[in-house]
Design a protein around this motif. Structure first.
Motif, short mmCIF file in Angstrom:
data_model
loop_
_atom_site.label_atom_id
_atom_site.label_comp_id
_atom_site.label_asym_id
_atom_site.label_seq_id
_atom_site.Cartn_x
_atom_site.Cartn_y
_atom_site.Cartn_z
N ILE A 50 0.82 -1.08 0.00
CA ILE A 50 -0.07 0.12 -0.06
C ILE A 50 0.98 1.20 -0.02
O ILE A 50 1.79 1.31 0.90
CB ILE A 50 -0.85 0.17 1.29
CG1 ILE A 50 -1.73 -1.10 1.20
CG2 ILE A 50 -1.89 1.16 1.38
CD1 ILE A 50 -2.81 -1.32 2.60
N PHE A 51 0.60 2.03 -0.86
CA PHE A 51 1.37 3.36 -0.98
C PHE A 51 0.51 4.73 -0.90
O PHE A 51 -0.81 4.86 -1.47
CB PHE A 51 2.18 3.47 -2.12
CG PHE A 51 1.60 3.06 -3.61
CD1 PHE A 51 1.38 1.98 -4.00
CD2 PHE A 51 1.27 4.20 -4.16
CE1 PHE A 51 0.51 1.89 -5.28
CE2 PHE A 51 0.59 4.04 -5.48
CZ PHE A 51 0.24 2.72 -6.00
N LEU A 52 0.92 5.75 -0.48
CA LEU A 52 0.18 6.98 -0.47
C LEU A 52 1.19 7.97 -1.04
O LEU A 52 2.47 8.32 -0.70
CB LEU A 52 0.20 7.69 1.06
CG LEU A 52 -0.49 6.46 1.87
CD1 LEU A 52 -0.47 7.22 3.53
CD2 LEU A 52 -1.85 5.98 1.63
N ILE A 53 0.73 8.69 -2.03
CA ILE A 53 1.60 9.79 -2.83
C ILE A 53 0.45 11.26 -2.73
O ILE A 53 -0.54 11.19 -3.18
CB ILE A 53 1.62 9.36 -4.19
CG1 ILE A 53 2.11 7.90 -4.53
CG2 ILE A 53 2.61 10.24 -5.13
CD1 ILE A 53 3.49 7.59 -4.13
N CYS A 54 1.30 12.14 -2.48
CA CYS A 54 0.46 13.42 -2.40
C CYS A 54 1.32 14.29 -3.29
O CYS A 54 2.27 14.31 -3.60
CB CYS A 54 0.49 14.02 -0.86
SG CYS A 54 1.99 14.61 -0.33
N SER A 55 0.66 15.20 -4.00
CA SER A 55 1.22 16.50 -4.75
C SER A 55 0.99 17.50 -3.83
O SER A 55 -0.16 17.84 -3.03
CB SER A 55 0.44 16.50 -5.93
OG SER A 55 -0.77 16.84 -6.03
N TYR A 56 1.83 18.56 -4.19
CA TYR A 56 1.78 19.71 -3.25
C TYR A 56 2.42 20.79 -3.97
O TYR A 56 3.11 20.61 -4.91
CB TYR A 56 2.41 19.44 -1.74
CG TYR A 56 4.16 19.36 -1.82
CD1 TYR A 56 4.82 18.31 -2.40
CD2 TYR A 56 4.84 20.28 -1.28
CE1 TYR A 56 6.13 18.13 -2.73
CE2 TYR A 56 6.20 20.26 -1.20
CZ TYR A 56 6.75 18.99 -1.99
OH TYR A 56 8.17 19.21 -2.05
N GLY A 57 2.34 22.20 -3.33
CA GLY A 57 2.87 23.07 -4.25
C GLY A 57 4.10 23.95 -3.47
O GLY A 57 4.61 24.66 -4.08
N SER A 58 3.93 23.70 -2.15
CA SER A 58 5.04 24.38 -1.47
C SER A 58 5.53 23.78 -0.30
O SER A 58 6.73 23.89 -0.17
CB SER A 58 4.41 26.04 -0.93
OG SER A 58 3.10 25.85 -0.40
N ASP A 59 4.78 23.46 0.58
CA ASP A 59 5.11 22.73 1.93
C ASP A 59 3.99 22.05 2.55
O ASP A 59 2.76 22.06 1.96
CB ASP A 59 5.60 23.73 2.92
CG ASP A 59 6.55 23.06 3.89
OD1 ASP A 59 6.78 22.08 4.03
OD2 ASP A 59 7.26 23.99 4.45
N GLY A 60 4.38 21.22 3.49
CA GLY A 60 3.04 20.53 3.90
C GLY A 60 3.11 19.05 3.62
O GLY A 60 2.23 18.15 4.21
N ASP A 61 3.74 18.54 2.76
CA ASP A 61 3.70 17.15 2.22
C ASP A 61 3.82 16.38 3.20
O ASP A 61 3.33 15.20 3.41
CB ASP A 61 4.72 17.02 0.96
CG ASP A 61 6.02 17.54 1.17
OD1 ASP A 61 6.22 18.35 2.08
OD2 ASP A 61 6.76 16.88 0.45
N TYR A 62 5.02 16.35 4.00
CA TYR A 62 5.30 15.31 4.96
C TYR A 62 4.34 15.33 6.09
O TYR A 62 4.02 14.24 6.23
CB TYR A 62 6.92 15.75 5.51
CG TYR A 62 6.94 15.25 6.90
CD1 TYR A 62 7.44 13.73 6.71
CD2 TYR A 62 6.88 15.78 7.93
CE1 TYR A 62 7.82 12.97 7.81
CE2 TYR A 62 7.18 14.83 9.33
CZ TYR A 62 7.58 13.67 9.21
OH TYR A 62 7.70 13.03 10.21
N HIS A 63 3.84 16.55 6.25
CA HIS A 63 2.87 16.24 7.41
C HIS A 63 1.62 15.68 6.93
O HIS A 63 0.83 14.88 7.54
CB HIS A 63 2.41 17.72 7.76
CG HIS A 63 1.70 17.95 9.33
ND1 HIS A 63 0.53 17.98 9.33
CD2 HIS A 63 2.00 17.67 10.50
CE1 HIS A 63 -0.03 18.09 10.32
NE2 HIS A 63 1.20 17.74 11.24
#
Ligand code: FMN
Length: 253
Positions: A71-84
């Motif tokens: 199971i994997f989780l991938i997020c897209s983001y524009g500046s910060d907060g991806d880790y969180h």
């Protein structure tokens, strides 16, 4: 492999398409009350909203049962907060006894209109960089690599968890001006089925994720946000068609 995705302006649909497998739109799964997902590999691809994930997705993650070896989780983001955002989602799954094998993020255009100028974002977020990031993730997933993404903490974690979202959504709101052409695209790209056009004007219900899909897709610029960074610019991922976003989000079909 199944990929469950959420998108408002196409970035996450682009990632999902690049990764391959069977694509399932989370708003459609919610609409059809589907909370049992089974395959050898299952992934969730989602945007970072206020250093977490969209409300629809947070509710979905509390309920969905994923039966998979990987199971994997991938997020897209524009500046910060991806880790969180990844950390919170992983923690929710772990609490429910679901193990996560892999997490990672892709830096893309930040579609948050109050803070970012879309023209500038499109200039600085380079297509080939984005494709390279996705290619690395794709290879990791194919080889079922175990990896949990880590990064220095986003500014202030207690602030994020308690008030970032409510502060931002009370500061910014969607404005419906005159000039609506009744094309109803806003009603079809809304992942919550939260918009109705009545007498030539969009009306909003209570279920908004604040994803801004309606604003970005409004051809007449009838919809906007107060205090936008650049009110003339809108964004849709250039590799994704409007019809694909409608197919993903339209809850009236
Ligand atoms: C309401 C809202 C909040 C957002 N918050 C963040 C954030 O905290 N950090 C960040 O890096 N990007 C943030 N973004 C940008 C999106 O995560 C990013 O543009 C994403 O790639 C959009 O994906 P989509 O095109 O599939 O909807 C936010 C966007 C919206 C609409």
């Amino acid at each position: 492999m199944k990929i469950l995705y959420y998108t408002s302006t196409g970035n996450n649909l682009f990632i999902a398409k690049q990764l391959g497998g069977e694509l399932l739109s989370i708003p459609q799964l919610v609409k059809d009350n589907i909370y049992e997902i089974k395959d050898d590999s299952v992934g969730i691809v989602f945007p970072v909203f206020f250093a977490t994930s969209p409300k629809t997705l947070r509710e979905f993650v509390e309920k969905v049962n994923i039966h998979a070896d990987y199971i994997f989780l991938i997020c897209s983001y524009g500046s910060d907060g991806d880790y969180h955002a990844l950390k919170i989602m992983k923690k929710t799954f772990n609490k429910r006894g679901i193990n996560i094998n892999y997490t990672n993020s892709v830096l893309m255009v930040d579609n948050f209109l109050p803070v970012f100028d879309m023209a500038h974002e499109m200039e600085i977020k380079n297509d080939s960089d984005i494709e390279k990031q996705i290619e690395i993730i794709k290879n990791d997933i194919i080889s079922k690599k175990d990896f949990i993404y880590s990064k220095k903490h986003f500014t202030n974690v207690p602030f994020i968890e308690k008030i970032l979202e409510s502060t931002m959504t009370s500061k910014y709101h969607i404005i419906a001006d005159d000039g609506c052409s009744s094309c109803r695209i806003c009603t079809k790209v809304c992942p919550r089925g939260n918009i109705e056009v009545i007498d030539g004007k969009p009306h909003f219900g209570e279920a908004c994720d604040f994803c801004l899909s309606c604003v970005h897709h409004c051809k007449t610029h009838t919809l906007s946000i107060n205090d936008e960074a650049n009110p003339n610019e809108r964004y849709i991922n250039p590799n994704v068609k409007l019809s694909e976003i409608i197919k993903s989000n339209n809850l009236y079909q």
